[in-house]
Write an enzyme that holds these catalytic residues in place. Structure first.
Site, PDB file in Angstrom:
ATOM      1  N   CYS B 130     -32.075   6.134  35.627  1.00  0.00           N
ATOM      2  CA  CYS B 130     -32.123   4.876  36.355  1.00  0.00           C
ATOM      3  C   CYS B 130     -31.774   3.601  35.201  1.00  0.00           C
ATOM      4  O   CYS B 130     -30.970   3.002  35.625  1.00  0.00           O
ATOM      5  CB  CYS B 130     -33.635   4.404  36.914  1.00  0.00           C
ATOM      6  N   HIS B 197     -52.187  31.105  24.830  1.00  0.00           N
ATOM      7  CA  HIS B 197     -52.905  30.364  26.202  1.00  0.00           C
ATOM      8  C   HIS B 197     -53.073  31.264  27.151  1.00  0.00           C
ATOM      9  O   HIS B 197     -53.632  30.813  28.259  1.00  0.00           O
ATOM     10  CB  HIS B 197     -51.674  29.420  26.481  1.00  0.00           C
ATOM     11  N   CYS B 238     -46.558  23.272  18.743  1.00  0.00           N
ATOM     12  CA  CYS B 238     -46.979  24.860  18.792  1.00  0.00           C
ATOM     13  C   CYS B 238     -45.821  25.777  18.366  1.00  0.00           C
ATOM     14  O   CYS B 238     -46.229  26.648  17.676  1.00  0.00           O
ATOM     15  CB  CYS B 238     -47.206  25.205  20.474  1.00  0.00           C
TER      16      CYS B 238
END
Lengths: 150, 277
Positions: B130, B197, B238
């Protein structure tokens, strides 16, 4: 990586070129050991403890708890088994394979292969073609682990 | 039924992060949120916001907008939203009107495939599109103050609504790429995202209490950073910890990972700006 592991499991004994320094070792896949010392120099348990604890070395404490270190070290991990009695459970030869490359035993394990620099991808520049620990550090950690008996 | 967590910390309960696991988070909905902080998915897995893994102290900082150290960006973003920039002399508001309406669900839907180009866009990419194409303004740098403030502001409009990214149709190949990367061992430590995770959340890895690595709070205020950061910054962190080569900000790799992570946590409430340690 898969092919390396399959190859290891298929062969009875198998010589692997392990690091940039071309340190060769032999894995006995029938009993999951590496019989020969990686250096021929006996391990030093004191240096081994330092390498075990050091965040830039083994950082083994990230995943393992050790009762004998509870007084000197604040944070012990819970990801892997407690190692307080590991000196009674495993021989030097068994420990050597587990530290060098646990993936030979369990290909989905989170524990790093501390003495393998091949079969890795997307390694950071600083660490390319290097093993996490040196051959002597592996031997030192083995000597330290053998003192852990509770 | 809605239970409000507000006051949990105020009750003087001193729960450690580990004990906090005993709370049934599927029954806890923050004030003004449409959905709770956890739910059980079709596979019977409990999907939990990173909020549920943090200490009551950190949670309390997020729950109270006045205590939330990132909340000023929401106010700042509101100003930026209606400030004209670039050669066209336009502001976001000139085309999009009231963000509370026009951006009400945008924060639940990104990353999203751009119908025009077929590319997968993170919210940051879309905002820069934009700026460069519609406003004649310069693109924000990914982790710049301007971008962080605008992404916090836009995503905050969706706070409390469930994450709802599309992973079918044109998004399907990107989703598959993200999934493969998530499960691929990388770095000198040779670990995949999933090892920490998925396999070990709810455990301490040295001093860190592992969560499911969900993305519903981003951009997130992290105490360690002392500021807000994008999800791409967090993924790079990470990657660095496992001694991997970090994917660049805004890269395809980080964006497909972001899509996959968002889908893993589909249905969790947007928390922007969340607070983590």
């Amino acid at each position: 990586m898969k092919t390396l592991i399959t190859a290891l499991v298929v062969a009875t004994t198998f010589a692997v070129s392990a690091s940039a320094q071309d340190m060769a070792y032999v894995v006995n896949d029938d009993d999951y050991t590496i019989e020969k010392s990686l250096t021929g120099v006996p391990g030093d348990a004191g240096a081994g403890q330092a390498a075990f604890v050091g965040r830039k070395k083994g950082n083994c404490l990230a995943c393992h708890a050790v009762e004998q270190l509870k007084d000197s070290q604040l944070f012990h991990g819970e990801v892997g088994p407690d190692l307080s009695d590991v000196g009674n459970s495993y021989s030097a030869e068994e420990l050597r394979l587990r530290i060098v490359d646990y993936k030979v035993i369990n290909d989905d394990v989170i524990m790093p292969a501390f003495f393998r620099s091949t079969g890795l991808s997307n390694v950071g520049k600083k660490f390319k073609d290097k093993t996490i620990l040196s051959a002597q550090e592996v031997e030192d950690i083995i000597a330290y682990l053998l003192t852990l008996k509770s | 039924m809605k239970l409000f967590l507000v006051g949990l910390a105020a009750l003087g309960l001193s729960l450690g992060a580990a004990q906090a696991q005993d709370i049934d988070w599927t029954k806890v909905t923050l004030e003004g949120f449409e959905v709770p902080l956890a739910y059980e998915n079709e596979d019977g897995d409990l999907i939990r916001s990173g909020f549920t893994f943090r200490t009551p102290g950190t949670q309390a900082m997020q729950e109270d907008d006045f205590a939330n150290p990132a909340f000023w960006r929401v106010d700042e973003g509101e100003i930026a939203w209606s400030t004209p920039e670039g050669s066209e002399g336009k502001s976001c508001a000139d085309c999009h009107g009231d963000a509370a309406e026009s951006m009400a669900t945008v924060g639940t839907e990104y990353p999203k495939v751009d119908a025009e180009s077929g590319e997968l866009l993170a919210l940051e990419h879309r905002i820069n599109k934009c700026r460069t194409e519609n406003m004649g303004a310069e693109a924000y740098k990914w982790e710049s103050q301007g971008m962080l403030t605008m992404t916090v502001y836009v995503r905050h409009q969706s706070r409390g609504k469930p994450v709802n990214v599309a992973v079918d149709g044109p998004a399907a190949p990107f989703f598959e790429e993200g999934k493969a990367l998530y499960n691929k061992r990388v770095g000198q430590l040779d670990m995949a995202c999933k090892h920490c995770h998925e396999d070990y959340y709810g455990n301490y890895i040295r001093a860190d209490f592992l969560s499911q690595g969900q993305s519903n709070g981003f951009p997130t205020y992290r105490q360690k950073w002392g500021k807000v950061g994008s999800i791409h910054r967090r993924i790079r962190g990470c990657m660095g910890n496992i001694r991997g080569a970090k994917y660049p900000y805004g890269s395809h790799e980080n964006t497909v990972l972001e899509l996959y992570i968002a889908h893993r946590g589909k249905g969790l409430p947007v928390e922007t700006p969340a607070v983590r340690n």
